[in-house]
Scaffold this active site. Structure first.
Site, PDB file in Angstrom:
ATOM      1  N   CYS A  33      -8.271 -43.470 -45.971  1.00 53.06           N
ATOM      2  CA  CYS A  33      -8.900 -44.222 -46.821  1.00 53.06           C
ATOM      3  C   CYS A  33     -10.509 -44.431 -46.485  1.00 53.06           C
ATOM      4  O   CYS A  33     -11.323 -44.647 -47.442  1.00 53.06           O
ATOM      5  CB  CYS A  33      -8.286 -45.358 -47.094  1.00 53.06           C
ATOM      6  SG  CYS A  33      -8.141 -46.594 -45.732  1.00 53.06           S
ATOM      7  N   ASP A  35     -11.562 -46.662 -44.547  1.00 52.92           N
ATOM      8  CA  ASP A  35     -12.120 -47.924 -44.279  1.00 52.92           C
ATOM      9  C   ASP A  35     -12.207 -48.325 -42.779  1.00 52.92           C
ATOM     10  O   ASP A  35     -11.635 -47.711 -42.180  1.00 52.92           O
ATOM     11  CB  ASP A  35     -11.097 -48.936 -45.005  1.00 52.92           C
ATOM     12  CG  ASP A  35     -10.725 -49.013 -46.541  1.00 52.92           C
ATOM     13  OD1 ASP A  35     -11.821 -48.343 -47.047  1.00 52.92           O
ATOM     14  OD2 ASP A  35      -9.839 -49.483 -47.032  1.00 52.92           O
ATOM     15  N   CYS A  60     -10.774 -52.267 -48.325  1.00 55.48           N
ATOM     16  CA  CYS A  60     -10.023 -52.810 -49.689  1.00 55.48           C
ATOM     17  C   CYS A  60      -9.656 -54.171 -49.337  1.00 55.48           C
ATOM     18  O   CYS A  60      -9.940 -54.777 -48.255  1.00 55.48           O
ATOM     19  CB  CYS A  60      -8.984 -51.858 -49.913  1.00 55.48           C
ATOM     20  SG  CYS A  60      -7.320 -52.465 -48.678  1.00 55.48           S
ATOM     21  N   CYS A 104      -3.146 -50.982 -44.472  1.00 56.29           N
ATOM     22  CA  CYS A 104      -4.215 -51.812 -44.402  1.00 56.29           C
ATOM     23  C   CYS A 104      -4.031 -52.792 -43.283  1.00 56.29           C
ATOM     24  O   CYS A 104      -4.979 -53.470 -42.374  1.00 56.29           O
ATOM     25  CB  CYS A 104      -4.734 -52.270 -45.695  1.00 56.29           C
ATOM     26  SG  CYS A 104      -4.567 -51.348 -47.049  1.00 56.29           S
TER      27      CYS A 104
HETATM   28 FE1  FES Z   1      -7.767 -48.443 -46.525  1.00 56.40          FE
HETATM   29 FE2  FES Z   1      -6.657 -50.814 -47.476  1.00 56.40          FE
HETATM   30  S1  FES Z   1      -7.027 -48.969 -48.535  1.00 56.40           S
HETATM   31  S2  FES Z   1      -7.403 -50.161 -45.432  1.00 56.40           S
END
Ligand code: FES
Length: 146
Positions: A33, A35, A60, A104
């Protein structure tokens, strides 16, 4: 879809920021993702109690909520106790996360472990059960691949 606790920690995240001259810093990322999460720990060298913990998350809402809760949970704990703050424990404290958001919460656990690893390396100590973080993308390791 999200529990009240998740919404609360997402909207009012605790312990956002950074700690200057932190005892340990851990940065991890999720390749899928994209992140990124960074955790700062202020650890008492004598008692090994985590006096303060802050985080920064480029991610997110669930990542923000889990890091917020995770920082609350490790604060005041010893290093050994903080090792028990797993992503499962954080999710339980938040009254659960939707299945697609479980990864996450892993980011929060990994970031804490990476920060503890950083501390252990700096002090030449070993922390039981702690493994070298796989995805530490800390800016101090510039030769590491992103
Ligand atoms: Fe990547 Fe939540 S979607 S940490």
């Amino acid at each position: 879809m999200y529990s009240d606790k998740v919404m609360d920690h997402f909207q009012h995240p605790r312990n956002v920021g950074e700690i200057e001259d932190a005892s340990g810093v851990g940065t991890v990322g999720n390749a899928k993702c994209g992140d990124i999460m960074r955790i700062y720990l202020d650890i008492d060298d004598d008692t090994h109690v985590i006096k303060d913990c802050k985080f920064k998350t480029f991610g997110c809402g669930a990542a923000v909520a889990t890091s917020s809760m995770a920082t609350e949970m490790v604060k005041g704990k010893t290093i050994e106790e903080a090792m028990q703050v797993t992503n499962k424990a954080v999710m339980e404290a938040l009254d659960g996360l939707p299945p697609v958001k479980v990864h996450c919460s892993l980011l929060a656990e990994e970031a804490i472990h990476a920060a503890l690893w950083d501390y252990a390396e700096k002090h030449g100590i070993q922390i039981e059960g702690l493994e070298k973080p796989k995805s530490d993308i800390s800016e101090h390791d510039e030769d590491e691949e992103y």
